[in-house]
Motif scaffolding. Structure first.
Motif, PDB file in Angstrom:
ATOM      1  N   ALA A   5       0.831  -1.207   0.000  1.00 50.96           N
ATOM      2  CA  ALA A   5       0.000   0.000   0.000  1.00 50.96           C
ATOM      3  C   ALA A   5       0.862   1.252   0.000  1.00 50.96           C
ATOM      4  CB  ALA A   5      -0.930  -0.012   1.215  1.00 50.96           C
ATOM      5  N   TYR A   6       1.948   1.233   0.784  1.00 50.80           N
ATOM      6  CA  TYR A   6       2.848   2.397   0.804  1.00 50.80           C
ATOM      7  C   TYR A   6       3.525   2.591  -0.554  1.00 50.80           C
ATOM      8  CZ  TYR A   6       6.995   5.178   1.835  1.00 50.80           C
ATOM      9  OH  TYR A   6       7.983   6.129   1.807  1.00 50.80           O
ATOM     10  N   GLY A   7       4.013   1.511  -1.154  1.00 48.10           N
ATOM     11  CA  GLY A   7       4.711   1.632  -2.432  1.00 48.10           C
ATOM     12  C   GLY A   7       3.805   2.094  -3.556  1.00 48.10           C
ATOM     13  N   LEU A   8       2.614   1.476  -3.675  1.00 45.80           N
ATOM     14  CA  LEU A   8       1.698   1.879  -4.744  1.00 45.80           C
ATOM     15  C   LEU A   8       1.182   3.295  -4.522  1.00 45.80           C
ATOM     16  CD1 LEU A   8      -0.354  -1.418  -5.275  1.00 45.80           C
ATOM     17  CD2 LEU A   8       1.565  -0.546  -6.611  1.00 45.80           C
ATOM     18  N   GLY A   9       0.918   3.634  -3.253  1.00 46.74           N
ATOM     19  CA  GLY A   9       0.478   5.002  -2.961  1.00 46.74           C
ATOM     20  C   GLY A   9       1.542   6.023  -3.312  1.00 46.74           C
ATOM     21  N   GLY A  10       2.818   5.707  -3.020  1.00 43.94           N
ATOM     22  CA  GLY A  10       3.900   6.625  -3.365  1.00 43.94           C
ATOM     23  C   GLY A  10       4.085   6.755  -4.865  1.00 43.94           C
ATOM     24  N   ALA A  11       3.922   5.640  -5.595  1.00 46.86           N
ATOM     25  CA  ALA A  11       4.078   5.699  -7.057  1.00 46.86           C
ATOM     26  C   ALA A  11       2.992   6.555  -7.689  1.00 46.86           C
ATOM     27  CB  ALA A  11       4.051   4.285  -7.640  1.00 46.86           C
ATOM     28  N   VAL A  12       1.759   6.431  -7.196  1.00 49.14           N
ATOM     29  CA  VAL A  12       0.657   7.222  -7.764  1.00 49.14           C
ATOM     30  C   VAL A  12       0.753   8.686  -7.330  1.00 49.14           C
ATOM     31  CG1 VAL A  12      -1.845   7.507  -7.802  1.00 49.14           C
ATOM     32  CG2 VAL A  12      -0.857   5.214  -7.937  1.00 49.14           C
ATOM     33  N   SER A  13       1.019   8.903  -6.042  1.00 46.86           N
ATOM     34  CA  SER A  13       1.050  10.282  -5.537  1.00 46.86           C
ATOM     35  C   SER A  13       2.292  11.045  -5.983  1.00 46.86           C
ATOM     36  CB  SER A  13       0.968  10.280  -4.011  1.00 46.86           C
ATOM     37  OG  SER A  13       2.029   9.535  -3.444  1.00 46.86           O
ATOM     38  N   SER A  14       3.271  10.362  -6.573  1.00 46.68           N
ATOM     39  CA  SER A  14       4.423  11.089  -7.109  1.00 46.68           C
ATOM     40  C   SER A  14       4.014  12.047  -8.215  1.00 46.68           C
ATOM     41  CB  SER A  14       5.475  10.100  -7.641  1.00 46.68           C
ATOM     42  OG  SER A  14       6.046   9.354  -6.598  1.00 46.68           O
ATOM     43  N   SER A  15       2.888  11.759  -8.855  1.00 41.94           N
ATOM     44  CA  SER A  15       2.405  12.677  -9.889  1.00 41.94           C
ATOM     45  C   SER A  15       2.034  14.038  -9.313  1.00 41.94           C
ATOM     46  CB  SER A  15       1.197  12.079 -10.605  1.00 41.94           C
ATOM     47  OG  SER A  15       0.146  11.817  -9.688  1.00 41.94           O
ATOM     48  N   LEU A  16       1.809  14.108  -7.987  1.00 41.25           N
ATOM     49  CA  LEU A  16       1.525  15.404  -7.363  1.00 41.25           C
ATOM     50  C   LEU A  16       2.726  16.335  -7.446  1.00 41.25           C
ATOM     51  CD1 LEU A  16      -0.386  14.223  -4.162  1.00 41.25           C
ATOM     52  CD2 LEU A  16      -1.357  15.090  -6.289  1.00 41.25           C
ATOM     53  N   GLY A  17       3.921  15.763  -7.646  1.00 41.93           N
ATOM     54  CA  GLY A  17       5.102  16.601  -7.792  1.00 41.93           C
ATOM     55  C   GLY A  17       5.030  17.514  -8.994  1.00 41.93           C
ATOM     56  N   LEU A  18       4.184  17.180  -9.970  1.00 45.86           N
ATOM     57  CA  LEU A  18       4.051  18.024 -11.157  1.00 45.86           C
ATOM     58  C   LEU A  18       3.372  19.351 -10.845  1.00 45.86           C
ATOM     59  CD1 LEU A  18       2.965  15.322 -13.765  1.00 45.86           C
ATOM     60  CD2 LEU A  18       5.232  16.311 -13.433  1.00 45.86           C
ATOM     61  N   PHE A  19       2.766  19.478  -9.647  1.00 41.22           N
ATOM     62  CA  PHE A  19       2.173  20.759  -9.270  1.00 41.22           C
ATOM     63  C   PHE A  19       3.227  21.844  -9.113  1.00 41.22           C
ATOM     64  CE2 PHE A  19      -1.494  18.147  -7.865  1.00 41.22           C
ATOM     65  CZ  PHE A  19      -2.489  18.829  -8.553  1.00 41.22           C
ATOM     66  N   GLN A  20       4.511  21.450  -9.007  1.00 47.05           N
ATOM     67  CA  GLN A  20       5.560  22.459  -8.956  1.00 47.05           C
ATOM     68  C   GLN A  20       5.634  23.261 -10.248  1.00 47.05           C
ATOM     69  OE1 GLN A  20       9.428  21.244  -7.339  1.00 47.05           O
ATOM     70  NE2 GLN A  20       8.500  19.326  -6.722  1.00 47.05           N
ATOM     71  N   LEU A  21       5.073  22.721 -11.325  1.00 43.80           N
ATOM     72  CA  LEU A  21       5.098  23.440 -12.598  1.00 43.80           C
ATOM     73  C   LEU A  21       4.151  24.632 -12.605  1.00 43.80           C
ATOM     74  CD1 LEU A  21       5.107  20.368 -15.018  1.00 43.80           C
ATOM     75  CD2 LEU A  21       7.068  21.698 -14.237  1.00 43.80           C
ATOM     76  N   CYS A  22       3.131  24.599 -11.745  1.00 43.97           N
ATOM     77  CA  CYS A  22       2.142  25.682 -11.748  1.00 43.97           C
ATOM     78  C   CYS A  22       1.983  26.361 -10.396  1.00 43.97           C
ATOM     79  CB  CYS A  22       0.786  25.146 -12.219  1.00 43.97           C
ATOM     80  SG  CYS A  22       0.184  23.738 -11.281  1.00 43.97           S
ATOM     81  N   LEU A  23       2.611  25.826  -9.348  1.00 41.74           N
ATOM     82  CA  LEU A  23       2.521  26.410  -8.005  1.00 41.74           C
ATOM     83  C   LEU A  23       3.893  26.870  -7.553  1.00 41.74           C
ATOM     84  CD1 LEU A  23       0.189  23.813  -6.225  1.00 41.74           C
ATOM     85  CD2 LEU A  23      -0.453  26.071  -7.101  1.00 41.74           C
ATOM     86  N   PRO A  24       3.969  27.780  -6.595  1.00 39.36           N
ATOM     87  CA  PRO A  24       5.276  28.139  -6.028  1.00 39.36           C
ATOM     88  C   PRO A  24       5.956  26.914  -5.425  1.00 39.36           C
ATOM     89  CG  PRO A  24       3.598  29.726  -5.367  1.00 39.36           C
ATOM     90  CD  PRO A  24       2.874  28.592  -6.044  1.00 39.36           C
ATOM     91  N   ARG A  25       7.280  26.900  -5.478  1.00 36.85           N
ATOM     92  CA  ARG A  25       8.000  25.715  -5.029  1.00 36.85           C
ATOM     93  C   ARG A  25       7.838  25.482  -3.535  1.00 36.85           C
ATOM     94  NH1 ARG A  25      13.922  28.461  -5.803  1.00 36.85           N
ATOM     95  NH2 ARG A  25      14.099  29.474  -3.760  1.00 36.85           N
ATOM     96  N   GLN A  26       7.431  26.536  -2.767  1.00 36.59           N
ATOM     97  CA  GLN A  26       7.269  26.359  -1.327  1.00 36.59           C
ATOM     98  C   GLN A  26       6.085  25.458  -0.994  1.00 36.59           C
ATOM     99  OE1 GLN A  26       7.554  29.222  -2.914  1.00 36.59           O
ATOM    100  NE2 GLN A  26       9.082  30.564  -1.938  1.00 36.59           N
ATOM    101  N   VAL A  27       5.093  25.386  -1.884  1.00 33.23           N
ATOM    102  CA  VAL A  27       3.867  24.646  -1.567  1.00 33.23           C
ATOM    103  C   VAL A  27       4.142  23.158  -1.378  1.00 33.23           C
ATOM    104  CG1 VAL A  27       1.581  24.016  -2.410  1.00 33.23           C
ATOM    105  CG2 VAL A  27       2.398  26.370  -2.651  1.00 33.23           C
ATOM    106  N   PRO A  28       4.721  22.438  -2.347  1.00 37.75           N
ATOM    107  CA  PRO A  28       4.979  21.000  -2.111  1.00 37.75           C
ATOM    108  C   PRO A  28       6.044  20.756  -1.044  1.00 37.75           C
ATOM    109  CG  PRO A  28       5.912  21.694  -4.204  1.00 37.75           C
ATOM    110  CD  PRO A  28       5.098  22.837  -3.719  1.00 37.75           C
ATOM    111  N   LEU A  29       7.022  21.668  -0.926  1.00 40.21           N
ATOM    112  CA  LEU A  29       8.057  21.478   0.089  1.00 40.21           C
ATOM    113  C   LEU A  29       7.507  21.620   1.504  1.00 40.21           C
ATOM    114  CD1 LEU A  29      10.975  23.326  -1.667  1.00 40.21           C
ATOM    115  CD2 LEU A  29      11.149  21.037  -0.705  1.00 40.21           C
TER     116      LEU A  29
END
Length: 600
Positions: free
Chosen positions: A383-407
């Motif tokens: 569950a941790y591995g599959l959740g991390g693989a899917v939620s890694s796509s949230l890192g693409l929000f750095q393209l449209c949000l300030p870098r402080q938000v995901p950090l």
């Protein structure tokens, strides 16, 4: 008998009309006009712009191939490593297995020394990692490190002190170089992809540094791809447990019979856990089959890195890597620590090391296995591995949000979960709330994906004026190794103490990072080490003296065209104090067109 006609026409032979064959005019002069254009002209359908476009498209596809191959190689490597370590620790924990298989060999003592070798050796990795990367090159350090992981797998065919302990020490030596080279490789691929996309830009054609933030979108995308594959390794590592070992395990009523406290009330690692967890002992032949499958996967990872990953730098740049001087390469990681941006990120580096180990040991064992039994260990990590693989796509929000938000978002998720775990003490052998364990594992993976992708991309952004970030990623993963070593030392602490340490570390990491951002917003100057210029000692090799790929844009802007003698470059001819002049190389004389002063 008639002579056979020659296969090819002989030059100068006379034709039937008395003229020389192949001659277009008197004295063999080629004809002019359309006939000459057909003979030496360009291919009629050749389109230079289209061919150039196809060439750079192949280059871009090659960069994507490099990123995917490196990500797959890292995923297979850690899948094999984590899966084998998990299976062997469970087998060696069982008292019956140790007595029947190995007698008085002392497997618990060997396991303790093996874990010590894996966790203690990376503490000194800061001393040798940059030298290894600069000597062998980024790609070859990746390949050698994956080979050491394969060596560790191979030693488990013959479990003895003189096989397991030395291989675990070698594995500890390879951890930080592998991750530092991977981080540098992914960052370098983003820079190359930007060059291949914008090959018509003037600064790319003149090989000047691109504008600030130019390659950031590609860096974020490539880091997202890499960590999506890496988190899959936690799920793939459960293959030996799911398909092999779970059939031999007792149910939770047997393994948890003496367990009294779980969760926040637990102490150490599985206090009261039954010493026998195997219903029957697996045959040696079956163990060899499983280890052979793992060994083949490790070998496949080596082949992926070797065959599919292209080189990170051109040969001339690799010469530049080594000509800086080994003493300077050894010192530069320590000099980089004078930069306040890195100093403010030290706690964030430690936090990223803490959170993975806490999930794999503290939460999974102290909460999940303690309450639901050892047979639920694999589903939790899946569950941790599959959740991390899917939620890694949230890192693409750095393209449209300030870098402080995901950090900030990643540590905040972990902060809320740690605060909730303070008040949760699940009861042993109760499965009515099993969905809560899987929910926590998935939410934890969301925070892990956001923090890891964001911090890796941030390092590439902060040091984007350098083509190489091997020093920076070495510092990052060295602090992670120190955090992992601290977790190893504190395995027997009470759960409340572990949660308190996690809580303080997350708060400190967030505060220190936001302080760094405030300093950057106020445009406070930061201190970078002065990179020496390359010292070239190879006579007859034409080298671009002005090109120093280790030098940042800031350094090149504040330094004169001809470097000082303290940077390692010789003074120009005729300048400086009186004395014997340096003998100039032949190619230097050819460039000037005349011999300089001081020549013999």
């Amino acid at each position: 008998m008639e002579a056979e006609p020659p296969l090819y026409r002989v030059a100068g032979a006379m034709g039937p009309s008395g003229e020389e064959a192949g001659a277009g005019g008197p004295d063999g002069v080629l004809p002019e006009g359309p006939e000459l254009d057909e003979f030496v002209g360009a291919y009629p359908d050749y389109n230079e712009e289209e061919e150039e476009r196809r060439y750079y498209r192949r280059k871009r596809l090659g960069v994507i191939k490099n990123v995917v191959a490196a990500s797959l190689g890292a995923m297979l490597t850690y899948s094999v490593y984590l899966g084998l370590l998990e299976m062997q620790m469970i087998l060696h924990y069982d008292e019956t297995y140790r007595e029947v298989k190995y007698g008085s060999m002392g497997l618990p003592d060997i396991d303790e020394k093996m874990l010590m070798g894996i966790n203690v050796t990376p503490v000194v990795a800061l001393l040798y990692t940059p030298v290894l990367i600069r000597f062998f090159g980024t790609k070859w350090v990746m390949f050698l490190a994956v080979g050491i992981y394969a060596l560790f797998v191979s030693t488990n065919y013959w479990e003895r002190f003189y096989t397991l302990v030395p291989s675990s020490v070698a594995l500890g030596v390879a951890i930080v170089p592998l991750w530092a080279s991977l981080g540098n490789y992914i960052t370098r691929m983003s820079q190359k992809y930007y060059e291949y996309v914008n090959y018509k830009e003037e600064h790319v054609e003149e090989q000047r540094r691109p504008p600030r933030g130019a390659h950031t979108p590609y860096l974020v995308i490539f880091q997202t791809i890499f960590y999506s594959f890496f988190h899959l390794s936690f799920a793939c590592a459960q293959g030996p447990m799911i398909f092999f070992l779970n059939g031999y395990l007792y149910e939770m009523n047997h393994t948890l019979y003496y367990v009294q406290n779980c969760g926040t009330n637990s102490h150490g690692i599985l206090m009261g856990f039954n010493k026998t967890v195997l219903q029957s002992l697996p045959r040696s032949r079956n163990l060899i089959v499983v280890e052979s499958v793992l060994m083949s996967m490790a070998f496949l990872a080596m082949v992926l890195i070797l065959a599919l990953c292209g080189s990170a730098y051109r040969p001339t740049e690799e010469i530049d890597l080594r000509s800086v001087g080994w003493g300077n390469i050894f010192q530069l990681p320590f000099k980089h620590m004078r930069d306040y941006r890195l100093r403010h990120l030290f706690l964030y580096f430690i936090y990223t090391g803490f959170e993975v180990l806490f999930l794999c040991t503290g939460f999974t064992l102290g909460y999940g296995v303690c309450a639901m039994g050892l047979e639920r260990l694999a589903p939790l990590l899946v569950a941790y591995g599959l959740g991390g693989a899917v939620s890694s796509s949230l890192g693409l929000f750095q393209l449209c949000l300030p870098r402080q938000v995901p950090l900030v978002a990643g540590p905040t998720v972990h902060l809320l979960l740690v605060f909730a775990l303070f008040f949760w003490a699940p009861k042993p052998c109760v499965l009515s709330h099993s969905w809560v364990f899987y929910g926590v594992a998935v939410l934890w993976s969301v925070g892990s994906a956001l923090s890891k992708i964001s911090i890796s991309a941030l390092l590439g952004i902060l040091y984007e004026d350098k083509e190489r970030q091997d020093f920076v990623f070495t510092i990052y993963h060295w602090w992670q190794a120190l955090a992992i070593f601290a977790v190893y030392l504190g395995l027997n602490l009470p759960m409340k103490a572990k949660l308190a340490i996690m809580l303080v570390t997350i708060l400190g990491a967030l505060g220190s990072y936001l302080w760094m951002e405030s300093k950057l917003k106020r445009r406070l100057g930061y201190r970078l080490p002065r990179i020496p210029r390359p010292q070239h000692k190879v006579c007859g090799y034409r080298y671009l003296e002005d090109d120093n790929s280790d030098e940042s844009e800031r350094e090149s802007a504040h330094s004169p065209a001809s470097s000082d003698s303290e940077e390692g470059d010789a003074e120009p001819p005729g300048a400086g104090a009186a004395g014997p002049a340096k003998r100039r190389f032949p190619y230097e004389q050819a460039l000037d067109g005349e011999d300089g002063p001081g020549q013999e």
